[in-house]
Motif scaffolding. Structure first.
Motif, PDB file in Angstrom:
ATOM      1  N   GLU A  36       0.751  -1.275  -0.087  1.00  0.00           N
ATOM      2  CA  GLU A  36       0.029  -0.044   0.128  1.00  0.00           C
ATOM      3  C   GLU A  36       0.788   1.193   0.036  1.00  0.00           C
ATOM      4  OE1 GLU A  36      -2.502  -0.364   3.622  1.00  0.00           O
ATOM      5  OE2 GLU A  36      -3.654  -2.062   2.564  1.00  0.00           O
ATOM      6  N   ILE A  37       1.884   1.282   0.838  1.00  0.00           N
ATOM      7  CA  ILE A  37       2.885   2.334   0.668  1.00  0.00           C
ATOM      8  C   ILE A  37       3.612   2.792  -0.425  1.00  0.00           C
ATOM      9  CG2 ILE A  37       4.979   3.354   1.828  1.00  0.00           C
ATOM     10  CD1 ILE A  37       3.997   2.047   4.486  1.00  0.00           C
ATOM     11  N   LYS A  38       4.008   1.577  -1.366  1.00  0.00           N
ATOM     12  CA  LYS A  38       4.577   1.542  -2.485  1.00  0.00           C
ATOM     13  C   LYS A  38       3.701   2.078  -3.650  1.00  0.00           C
ATOM     14  CE  LYS A  38       7.751  -1.261  -3.575  1.00  0.00           C
ATOM     15  NZ  LYS A  38       8.542  -2.447  -4.317  1.00  0.00           N
ATOM     16  N   VAL A  39       2.287   1.609  -3.480  1.00  0.00           N
ATOM     17  CA  VAL A  39       1.276   2.061  -4.401  1.00  0.00           C
ATOM     18  C   VAL A  39       1.237   3.531  -4.324  1.00  0.00           C
ATOM     19  CG1 VAL A  39      -1.099   1.967  -5.223  1.00  0.00           C
ATOM     20  CG2 VAL A  39       0.381   0.021  -4.932  1.00  0.00           C
ATOM     21  N   ALA A  40       1.030   3.917  -3.089  1.00  0.00           N
ATOM     22  CA  ALA A  40       0.804   5.484  -2.837  1.00  0.00           C
ATOM     23  C   ALA A  40       2.209   6.494  -3.289  1.00  0.00           C
ATOM     24  CB  ALA A  40       0.436   5.870  -1.277  1.00  0.00           C
ATOM     25  N   ALA A  41       3.325   5.842  -3.002  1.00  0.00           N
ATOM     26  CA  ALA A  41       4.451   6.588  -3.274  1.00  0.00           C
ATOM     27  C   ALA A  41       4.343   6.625  -4.997  1.00  0.00           C
ATOM     28  CB  ALA A  41       5.521   5.863  -2.901  1.00  0.00           C
ATOM     29  N   VAL A  42       4.148   5.675  -5.889  1.00  0.00           N
ATOM     30  CA  VAL A  42       4.111   5.726  -7.214  1.00  0.00           C
ATOM     31  C   VAL A  42       2.961   6.677  -7.783  1.00  0.00           C
ATOM     32  CG1 VAL A  42       3.655   4.226  -9.401  1.00  0.00           C
ATOM     33  CG2 VAL A  42       4.847   3.389  -7.611  1.00  0.00           C
TER      34      VAL A  42
END
Length: 102
Positions: A36-42
């Motif tokens: 979830e954190i990686k998707v939000a960062a992208v």
């Protein structure tokens, strides 16, 4: 009945049950939360890129909106030249692909 998941902390080695963060060292251990954190960062990176491109147009775009008419004409000529070169390049790429495909 809830499923108990035992996750070993990669930092300190303590096993944690159904936790997102390690109870010992507070390191993020939940794989779902990491995704979830990686998707939000992208998504944030894409938004930042769009904002940057909107606030910082290229030379041709800036010249097309210049208040002095001579610069506007130069901007349109530069923009047109870029479009012609891009069209020729795309046509050439298509032609090469068709020749290679047989």
């Amino acid at each position: 009945m809830a499923i108990k998941r035992m996750i070993k902390c990669p930092n300190c080695g303590v096993f944690n049950t159904n936790k997102e963060y390690c109870t010992n060292c507070n390191t993020l251990i939940s794989h779902q939360k990491k995704r979830e954190i990686k998707v939000a960062a992208v998504k944030q990176k894409q938004v930042d890129k769009a904002i940057y491109e909107k606030e910082n147009p290229n030379l041709a775009q800036r010249l097309k909106k210049h208040p002095f008419w001579l610069y506007r004409i130069a901007g349109w000529l530069l923009y047109s030249a870029i479009m012609v070169v891009s069209t020729i390049g795309a046509g050439l790429a298509w032609f090469i692909a068709m020749v290679a495909a047989g």
